[in-house]
Design a protein around this motif. Sequence first.
Motif, PDB file in Angstrom:
ATOM      1  N   PHE A 232       0.838  -1.203   0.000  1.00 47.50           N
ATOM      2  CA  PHE A 232       0.000   0.000   0.000  1.00 47.50           C
ATOM      3  C   PHE A 232       0.872   1.252   0.000  1.00 47.50           C
ATOM      4  O   PHE A 232       1.925   1.298   0.629  1.00 47.50           O
ATOM      5  CB  PHE A 232      -0.919   0.015   1.224  1.00 47.50           C
ATOM      6  CG  PHE A 232      -1.920  -1.099   1.237  1.00 47.50           C
ATOM      7  CD1 PHE A 232      -3.130  -0.983   0.575  1.00 47.50           C
ATOM      8  CD2 PHE A 232      -1.644  -2.292   1.909  1.00 47.50           C
ATOM      9  CE1 PHE A 232      -4.051  -2.008   0.585  1.00 47.50           C
ATOM     10  CE2 PHE A 232      -2.561  -3.321   1.932  1.00 47.50           C
ATOM     11  CZ  PHE A 232      -3.777  -3.193   1.266  1.00 47.50           C
ATOM     12  N   ALA A 233       0.377   2.282  -0.676  1.00 49.51           N
ATOM     13  CA  ALA A 233       1.126   3.531  -0.792  1.00 49.51           C
ATOM     14  C   ALA A 233       0.727   4.549   0.264  1.00 49.51           C
ATOM     15  O   ALA A 233       1.577   5.264   0.787  1.00 49.51           O
ATOM     16  CB  ALA A 233       0.921   4.134  -2.183  1.00 49.51           C
ATOM     17  N   SER A 234      -0.566   4.626   0.571  1.00 52.67           N
ATOM     18  CA  SER A 234      -1.032   5.683   1.466  1.00 52.67           C
ATOM     19  C   SER A 234      -2.328   5.258   2.143  1.00 52.67           C
ATOM     20  O   SER A 234      -3.003   4.318   1.714  1.00 52.67           O
ATOM     21  CB  SER A 234      -1.260   6.985   0.690  1.00 52.67           C
ATOM     22  OG  SER A 234      -2.289   6.825  -0.282  1.00 52.67           O
ATOM     23  N   VAL A 235      -2.659   5.983   3.220  1.00 55.41           N
ATOM     24  CA  VAL A 235      -3.953   5.847   3.878  1.00 55.41           C
ATOM     25  C   VAL A 235      -4.609   7.223   3.825  1.00 55.41           C
ATOM     26  O   VAL A 235      -3.957   8.237   4.040  1.00 55.41           O
ATOM     27  CB  VAL A 235      -3.808   5.357   5.341  1.00 55.41           C
ATOM     28  CG1 VAL A 235      -2.889   6.265   6.148  1.00 55.41           C
ATOM     29  CG2 VAL A 235      -5.182   5.251   6.011  1.00 55.41           C
ATOM     30  N   TRP A 236      -5.891   7.251   3.492  1.00 55.57           N
ATOM     31  CA  TRP A 236      -6.590   8.529   3.404  1.00 55.57           C
ATOM     32  C   TRP A 236      -7.915   8.464   4.150  1.00 55.57           C
ATOM     33  O   TRP A 236      -8.490   7.381   4.344  1.00 55.57           O
ATOM     34  CB  TRP A 236      -6.802   8.953   1.946  1.00 55.57           C
ATOM     35  CG  TRP A 236      -7.466   7.946   1.050  1.00 55.57           C
ATOM     36  CD1 TRP A 236      -6.850   7.102   0.179  1.00 55.57           C
ATOM     37  CD2 TRP A 236      -8.880   7.692   0.916  1.00 55.57           C
ATOM     38  NE1 TRP A 236      -7.782   6.333  -0.484  1.00 55.57           N
ATOM     39  CE2 TRP A 236      -9.040   6.678  -0.049  1.00 55.57           C
ATOM     40  CE3 TRP A 236     -10.015   8.231   1.514  1.00 55.57           C
ATOM     41  CZ2 TRP A 236     -10.299   6.187  -0.427  1.00 55.57           C
ATOM     42  CZ3 TRP A 236     -11.263   7.742   1.139  1.00 55.57           C
ATOM     43  CH2 TRP A 236     -11.385   6.735   0.179  1.00 55.57           C
ATOM     44  N   VAL A 237      -8.376   9.617   4.585  1.00 54.61           N
ATOM     45  CA  VAL A 237      -9.653   9.737   5.301  1.00 54.61           C
ATOM     46  C   VAL A 237     -10.472  10.826   4.625  1.00 54.61           C
ATOM     47  O   VAL A 237     -10.009  11.958   4.478  1.00 54.61           O
ATOM     48  CB  VAL A 237      -9.436  10.098   6.789  1.00 54.61           C
ATOM     49  CG1 VAL A 237     -10.785  10.246   7.497  1.00 54.61           C
ATOM     50  CG2 VAL A 237      -8.568   9.056   7.484  1.00 54.61           C
TER      51      VAL A 237
END
Length: 283
Positions: A53-58
């Motif tokens: 995974f590259a990123s986590v976003w909200v």
Amino acid sequence: MQIVVSSDGRAQPLRRRFTAANPKGSEMSDPVPAQATGTFQQRPVSARLRGTFASVWVHRMDPAGSPPIVVMPDATIDLQWIGGSFRIAGPDKEPQTEVLAADEVVIGLRFHPATAAAWLGVPQIELVGQRLSLDDLWGARARRLASRVRASDNLEDLACSLQQVVAEEMASDAPDVPMQAAYRLIERGPPPDAPLVPWLMRALEMSERTLRRRFDESFGYGPKTLERILRYQRFLRLSNQSNSATAILAAEAGYSDQAHLVRESRRLTGSTPRQIHHLLHGE
């Protein structure tokens, strides 16, 4: 295609143009790009997830209610947490419109290019244009995964819990180096006047049949579709960084002319570049 997210987090076809934010049944407002409503934050994932995974976003919708949102194709695939369960979003070839409740929260883990198929165990061509519950792919395994997530009103804590739970499901599969290289090649673009597919075949040392099969498995569509999507993303980045005329930005992004850009923008977003810029920047 339009999709509505039900209270249990499952995606269903949108059959009525009304939302929970309009309890009296008033007609919905026009859709807007997803980035134009609510609050959105993104950061790198924890170290244990970085191979896949590259990123986590909200993304939190406006508490007063949000219009339908348009998610444009961007060559990404997300594992999302919404309504207490996991779902898969993408890959997309066309714009997708969703209706989300007021104050709804979506947390996403964004896959690196060419990693989703191995982690999910499904060729991405089978998931194109869908918002599919992970239960439908993994069954009881997905439900056990969701049950380990610690519910919290604190979105930072919830995002951390999601990452910890997903990290426990990480496989030891080797990265798909050829397809990651293919993505980077298309992202940079072929040499001038070089036909895309033959250029990729030479660079990756693959037959055309193998190339197309591998693209379907890893991205959900062929090289030319990926090129089209990444070229439009390149234009959006350039337009955010520069006040140059649209015709100049179109040429810099790789379009033959401004009319070519407008056609592709309508195809990928349902709107012209001018309309997208107005919606995103209010200008």
